[in-house]
Enzyme design. Structure first.
Site, PDB file in Angstrom:
ATOM      1  N   GLU A   1      41.587  38.120  42.075  1.00 33.99           N
ATOM      2  CA  GLU A   1      42.380  38.306  40.672  1.00 33.99           C
ATOM      3  C   GLU A   1      41.931  39.433  39.869  1.00 33.99           C
ATOM      4  OE1 GLU A   1      44.895  37.896  38.890  1.00 33.99           O
ATOM      5  OE2 GLU A   1      44.774  36.069  38.023  1.00 33.99           O
ATOM      6  N   ASP A   2      42.612  39.959  38.995  1.00 32.80           N
ATOM      7  CA  ASP A   2      42.319  41.094  38.307  1.00 32.80           C
ATOM      8  C   ASP A   2      41.418  40.866  37.040  1.00 32.80           C
ATOM      9  OD1 ASP A   2      44.294  39.698  36.780  1.00 32.80           O
ATOM     10  OD2 ASP A   2      45.492  41.529  36.503  1.00 32.80           O
TER      11      ASP A   2
ATOM     12  N   PHE B   1      42.100  44.091  24.852  1.00 27.47           N
ATOM     13  CA  PHE B   1      43.129  44.035  25.733  1.00 27.47           C
ATOM     14  C   PHE B   1      42.795  45.346  26.667  1.00 27.47           C
ATOM     15  CE2 PHE B   1      47.371  44.638  27.605  1.00 27.47           C
ATOM     16  CZ  PHE B   1      47.530  43.407  28.207  1.00 27.47           C
TER      17      PHE B   1
HETATM   18  P1  IMP Z   1      44.407  33.438  32.181  1.00 26.85           P
HETATM   19  O1  IMP Z   1      43.263  33.438  32.658  1.00 26.85           O
HETATM   20  O2  IMP Z   1      45.366  32.355  32.585  1.00 26.85           O
HETATM   21  O3  IMP Z   1      44.701  33.705  30.955  1.00 26.85           O
HETATM   22  O4  IMP Z   1      45.562  34.653  32.860  1.00 26.85           O
HETATM   23  C1  IMP Z   1      44.790  35.866  33.027  1.00 26.85           C
HETATM   24  C2  IMP Z   1      46.186  36.874  33.397  1.00 26.85           C
HETATM   25  O5  IMP Z   1      46.223  37.375  31.950  1.00 26.85           O
HETATM   26  C3  IMP Z   1      45.774  37.872  34.124  1.00 26.85           C
HETATM   27  O6  IMP Z   1      46.009  37.670  35.785  1.00 26.85           O
HETATM   28  C4  IMP Z   1      46.561  39.105  33.681  1.00 26.85           C
HETATM   29  O7  IMP Z   1      47.754  39.185  34.202  1.00 26.85           O
HETATM   30  C5  IMP Z   1      46.640  38.624  32.277  1.00 26.85           C
HETATM   31  N1  IMP Z   1      45.622  39.411  31.361  1.00 26.85           N
HETATM   32  C6  IMP Z   1      44.701  38.631  30.766  1.00 26.85           C
HETATM   33  N2  IMP Z   1      44.040  39.408  29.701  1.00 26.85           N
HETATM   34  C7  IMP Z   1      44.449  40.710  29.976  1.00 26.85           C
HETATM   35  C8  IMP Z   1      44.062  42.068  29.770  1.00 26.85           C
HETATM   36  O8  IMP Z   1      43.332  42.223  28.851  1.00 26.85           O
HETATM   37  N3  IMP Z   1      45.116  43.294  30.073  1.00 26.85           N
HETATM   38  C9  IMP Z   1      46.021  42.806  30.852  1.00 26.85           C
HETATM   39  N4  IMP Z   1      46.269  41.647  31.398  1.00 26.85           N
HETATM   40  C10 IMP Z   1      45.604  40.543  30.982  1.00 26.85           C
HETATM   41 MG    MG Z   2      47.370  38.965  36.586  1.00 24.71          MG
END
Ligand code: IMP
Ligand code: MG
Length: 180
Positions: free
Chosen positions: A97-98, A150
């Site tokens: 995951e990113d 972000f």
């Molecule tokens: P979460 O952990 O379910 O909130 O989702 C994570 C996803 O939200 C990541 O895979 C990204 O696609 C997106 N995301 C969260 N923070 C960022 C950010 O700082 N920049 C770009 N995408 C983000």
């Molecule tokens: Mg993502």
């Protein structure tokens, strides 16, 4: 570089850290194979570099998800927009995951994949924003822990832009024309 972007992690820092992560994974799974599951699209660049940093038999698959009500609702509901091509029974799965933000996406995905009978499931993320966590999630391999900003670049986007930046940068939303 444009005025709305400030470098947080340089390409050299990213490269060095991924080498270390690959070495760690190689040591942890010695004598075994690993199956890397890339969460599209953000993790695609990380996957490409991480896979080449692992000195083991590696196979790849891809999955795409979209979250409902992110930022407003905390249902944790995640919709799969592209499922895996193949079964994962008896495989050592590593979800790639990113970024882990609220934790909703990975919490859901880990449960989903664990129900498909793999030998093991671990998570590798390039970035972790623990201050934003809504659901706890165990992440075995973290590249960098970052503050609540972000970020874009190295696969991460804002409205589909900036994925091709080589560095991870903080995006100043007041300075951007990306959404205009
Ligand atoms: P979460 O952990 O379910 O909130 O989702 C994570 C996803 O939200 C990541 O895979 C990204 O696609 C997106 N995301 C969260 N923070 C960022 C950010 O700082 N920049 C770009 N995408 C983000
Ligand atoms: Mg993502």
């Amino acid at each position: 570089m444009s005025k709305e972007l400030t470098t947080l992690l340089s390409r050299d820092q990213i490269h060095d850290r991924i080498k270390e992560m690959g070495a760690q994974i190689t040591a942890d799974y010695q004598g075994q194979q690993v199956h890397l599951i890339c969460i599209l699209k953000g993790a695609s660049l990380f996957l490409a570099d991480l896979a080449r940093a692992i000195d083991l038999p590696v196979s790849l698959d891809f999955m795409a998800v979209s979250s409902y009500g992110k930022g407003t609702k905390t249902t944790g509901e995640v919709r799969i927009t592209k499922d895996l091509d193949a079964a994962i029974q008896n495989m050592n799965v590593i979800i790639v995951e990113d970024i882990v933000d609220t934790g909703l996406t990975l919490n859901y995905l880990r449960g989903l994949l664990e129900n498909r009978g793999p030998r093991s499931v671990k998570i590798a993320t390039l970035l972790d924003k623990p201050s934003r966590r809504i659901q706890p999630v165990t992440v075995e391999y973290v590249g960098f822990t970052i503050p609540d900003a972000f970020v874009v670049g190295y696969g991460l986007d804002y409205a589909e832009r900036y994925r091709n930046l080589r560095d991870v940068c903080v995006l100043d939303p007041t300075a951007t024309s990306a959404g205009a």
